[in-house]
Design a protein around this motif. Sequence first.
Motif, PDB file in Angstrom:
ATOM      1  N   ASP A 141      48.974  32.055  46.924  1.00 13.53           N
ATOM      2  CA  ASP A 141      48.891  33.307  46.178  1.00 13.53           C
ATOM      3  C   ASP A 141      50.178  34.109  46.385  1.00 13.53           C
ATOM      4  O   ASP A 141      50.487  34.510  47.510  1.00 13.53           O
ATOM      5  CB  ASP A 141      47.695  34.124  46.658  1.00 13.53           C
ATOM      6  CG  ASP A 141      47.545  35.435  45.904  1.00 13.53           C
ATOM      7  OD1 ASP A 141      48.364  35.693  45.002  1.00 13.53           O
ATOM      8  OD2 ASP A 141      46.613  36.192  46.216  1.00 13.53           O
ATOM      9  N   ASP A 154      45.067  45.972  44.274  1.00 15.05           N
ATOM     10  CA  ASP A 154      45.327  45.825  42.844  1.00 15.05           C
ATOM     11  C   ASP A 154      46.542  46.646  42.450  1.00 15.05           C
ATOM     12  O   ASP A 154      46.456  47.698  41.837  1.00 15.05           O
ATOM     13  CB  ASP A 154      44.099  46.258  42.040  1.00 15.05           C
ATOM     14  CG  ASP A 154      44.270  45.973  40.556  1.00 15.05           C
ATOM     15  OD1 ASP A 154      45.155  45.160  40.218  1.00 15.05           O
ATOM     16  OD2 ASP A 154      43.536  46.556  39.746  1.00 15.05           O
ATOM     17  N   PRO A 172      40.369  42.947  51.476  1.00 13.89           N
ATOM     18  CA  PRO A 172      40.372  43.069  50.018  1.00 13.89           C
ATOM     19  C   PRO A 172      41.781  43.019  49.452  1.00 13.89           C
ATOM     20  O   PRO A 172      42.742  43.426  50.097  1.00 13.89           O
ATOM     21  CB  PRO A 172      39.731  44.448  49.786  1.00 13.89           C
ATOM     22  CG  PRO A 172      40.074  45.212  51.025  1.00 13.89           C
ATOM     23  CD  PRO A 172      40.048  44.212  52.152  1.00 13.89           C
ATOM     24  N   GLU A 173      41.898  42.506  48.221  1.00 16.31           N
ATOM     25  CA  GLU A 173      43.184  42.502  47.546  1.00 16.31           C
ATOM     26  C   GLU A 173      43.533  43.923  47.096  1.00 16.31           C
ATOM     27  O   GLU A 173      42.657  44.718  46.774  1.00 16.31           O
ATOM     28  CB  GLU A 173      43.152  41.566  46.337  1.00 16.31           C
ATOM     29  CG  GLU A 173      42.997  40.104  46.694  1.00 16.31           C
ATOM     30  CD  GLU A 173      43.100  39.208  45.482  1.00 16.31           C
ATOM     31  OE1 GLU A 173      43.440  39.730  44.395  1.00 16.31           O
ATOM     32  OE2 GLU A 173      42.845  38.001  45.621  1.00 16.31           O
ATOM     33  N   VAL A 187      47.424  38.808  50.608  1.00 14.43           N
ATOM     34  CA  VAL A 187      46.206  39.532  50.951  1.00 14.43           C
ATOM     35  C   VAL A 187      46.318  40.050  52.378  1.00 14.43           C
ATOM     36  O   VAL A 187      47.259  39.739  53.100  1.00 14.43           O
ATOM     37  CB  VAL A 187      44.948  38.630  50.837  1.00 14.43           C
ATOM     38  CG1 VAL A 187      44.684  38.250  49.396  1.00 14.43           C
ATOM     39  CG2 VAL A 187      45.093  37.407  51.720  1.00 14.43           C
ATOM     40  N   GLU A 244      39.609  37.899  56.149  1.00 13.01           N
ATOM     41  CA  GLU A 244      40.402  38.244  54.976  1.00 13.01           C
ATOM     42  C   GLU A 244      39.956  39.586  54.432  1.00 13.01           C
ATOM     43  O   GLU A 244      38.755  39.844  54.298  1.00 13.01           O
ATOM     44  CB  GLU A 244      40.237  37.168  53.913  1.00 13.01           C
ATOM     45  CG  GLU A 244      40.959  37.452  52.610  1.00 13.01           C
ATOM     46  CD  GLU A 244      40.698  36.385  51.579  1.00 13.01           C
ATOM     47  OE1 GLU A 244      41.120  36.574  50.427  1.00 13.01           O
ATOM     48  OE2 GLU A 244      40.079  35.356  51.924  1.00 13.01           O
ATOM     49  N   GLN A 253      50.083  41.128  56.599  1.00 13.16           N
ATOM     50  CA  GLN A 253      50.094  40.776  55.182  1.00 13.16           C
ATOM     51  C   GLN A 253      50.188  39.259  55.120  1.00 13.16           C
ATOM     52  O   GLN A 253      51.228  38.679  55.452  1.00 13.16           O
ATOM     53  CB  GLN A 253      51.278  41.414  54.465  1.00 13.16           C
ATOM     54  CG  GLN A 253      51.169  42.916  54.337  1.00 13.16           C
ATOM     55  CD  GLN A 253      52.275  43.478  53.485  1.00 13.16           C
ATOM     56  OE1 GLN A 253      52.305  43.290  52.277  1.00 13.16           O
ATOM     57  NE2 GLN A 253      53.195  44.185  54.115  1.00 13.16           N
ATOM     58  N   TYR A 288      50.982  37.116  45.636  1.00 11.58           N
ATOM     59  CA  TYR A 288      50.848  38.546  45.883  1.00 11.58           C
ATOM     60  C   TYR A 288      50.342  38.848  47.287  1.00 11.58           C
ATOM     61  O   TYR A 288      50.515  39.935  47.797  1.00 11.58           O
ATOM     62  CB  TYR A 288      49.926  39.173  44.842  1.00 11.58           C
ATOM     63  CG  TYR A 288      50.504  39.110  43.448  1.00 11.58           C
ATOM     64  CD1 TYR A 288      51.540  39.954  43.074  1.00 11.58           C
ATOM     65  CD2 TYR A 288      50.027  38.200  42.522  1.00 11.58           C
ATOM     66  CE1 TYR A 288      52.090  39.892  41.813  1.00 11.58           C
ATOM     67  CE2 TYR A 288      50.564  38.136  41.248  1.00 11.58           C
ATOM     68  CZ  TYR A 288      51.594  38.982  40.896  1.00 11.58           C
ATOM     69  OH  TYR A 288      52.136  38.917  39.652  1.00 11.58           O
ATOM     70  N   TYR A 300      49.184  35.296  53.171  1.00 11.44           N
ATOM     71  CA  TYR A 300      49.188  34.625  51.872  1.00 11.44           C
ATOM     72  C   TYR A 300      48.226  33.449  51.937  1.00 11.44           C
ATOM     73  O   TYR A 300      48.318  32.609  52.833  1.00 11.44           O
ATOM     74  CB  TYR A 300      50.599  34.164  51.516  1.00 11.44           C
ATOM     75  CG  TYR A 300      51.519  35.331  51.265  1.00 11.44           C
ATOM     76  CD1 TYR A 300      51.710  35.824  49.986  1.00 11.44           C
ATOM     77  CD2 TYR A 300      52.165  35.970  52.327  1.00 11.44           C
ATOM     78  CE1 TYR A 300      52.532  36.916  49.751  1.00 11.44           C
ATOM     79  CE2 TYR A 300      52.983  37.068  52.102  1.00 11.44           C
ATOM     80  CZ  TYR A 300      53.164  37.529  50.814  1.00 11.44           C
ATOM     81  OH  TYR A 300      53.966  38.614  50.602  1.00 11.44           O
TER      82      TYR A 300
END
Length: 290
Positions: free
Chosen positions: A125, A147, A144-145, A129, A142, A119, A127, A121
């Motif tokens: 950001d 949601d 996908p985020e 990625v 990288e 995980q 939250y 960052y």
Amino acid sequence: MELVGSINGLVCLSSRLDGLISIIWNPATKQYVNIPTPNLKFLPNQGGTSIGFCFDSLTNDYKIVRVVWFLEDMELQPRPRVELYLVSTDCWREIEVEVSFDMLLSSCDTIVKGEPYWQGYFHGDPYGVLVWFDVGKEVFREGPELDLPAPYFNGLVNFENSVAMLTSAFWSPEGQLEEEICLFVMEDDSSSWSMKFSAGPSRLTRVVGCSKNGEILLFPFEEHVLQLYNPKTQETSNIQTDLEGLRNKFAKYDFEVSNYTASLVPIRGSKQVEEEGTSGKSIDIEDQVA
């Protein structure tokens, strides 16, 4: 030392604070190899590191990737520096990094199909990625985020040989704490996530990991026991462990889970672990290749 992960019956261990000491160990054959000291070093409170264990199926080679941040360089050069160890060459070399990212943990969250995942960052950001190391091309990528509003308890796991995100509690858009276990699986093309299942309430349960058959290892904070949850039958069972004496100290201990299958895979230049109570030097095994 901490458990970085296991691939093909080999287990990688590394020192948690600086990653300067690493070992690849085969518990079945009791052979191990000490990895040479990496080239990138930092003083306490002046840097950070995270370790990943890899397997390149094209070259049949095991690798260790080490990500290093130097705090004094973060403002001028936000990209970390990365060095790679190959069992076949028994040495470290630095590789270029094209993206800027941070990682919270000192080792990868999980390993799927020989590649380590974190995980991460990017660009501040909050939250985060998904970040993973493409072992064949030796580059970071990288993902996908996810949601999902502000995950509260979450973790990347290997779910039936796929990359998955497990959450056991998160904040809803209305600001309510939702206590349910949700599992999101990353699609094969690494473009999006899909929810596999949800169950609840989770009663503030920490998700620890997954077993090979898809069962979820849980740690309920209120009960201080390890549990297995089967999403197919929706049944939960307690796990018998030798941690009874630590029951009141669980808050101070972390759990590291890795899927492991015993194998006879040898390691180049390995030594034999001595049995307790024996004497003599460790045995060098020269002509074995991982």
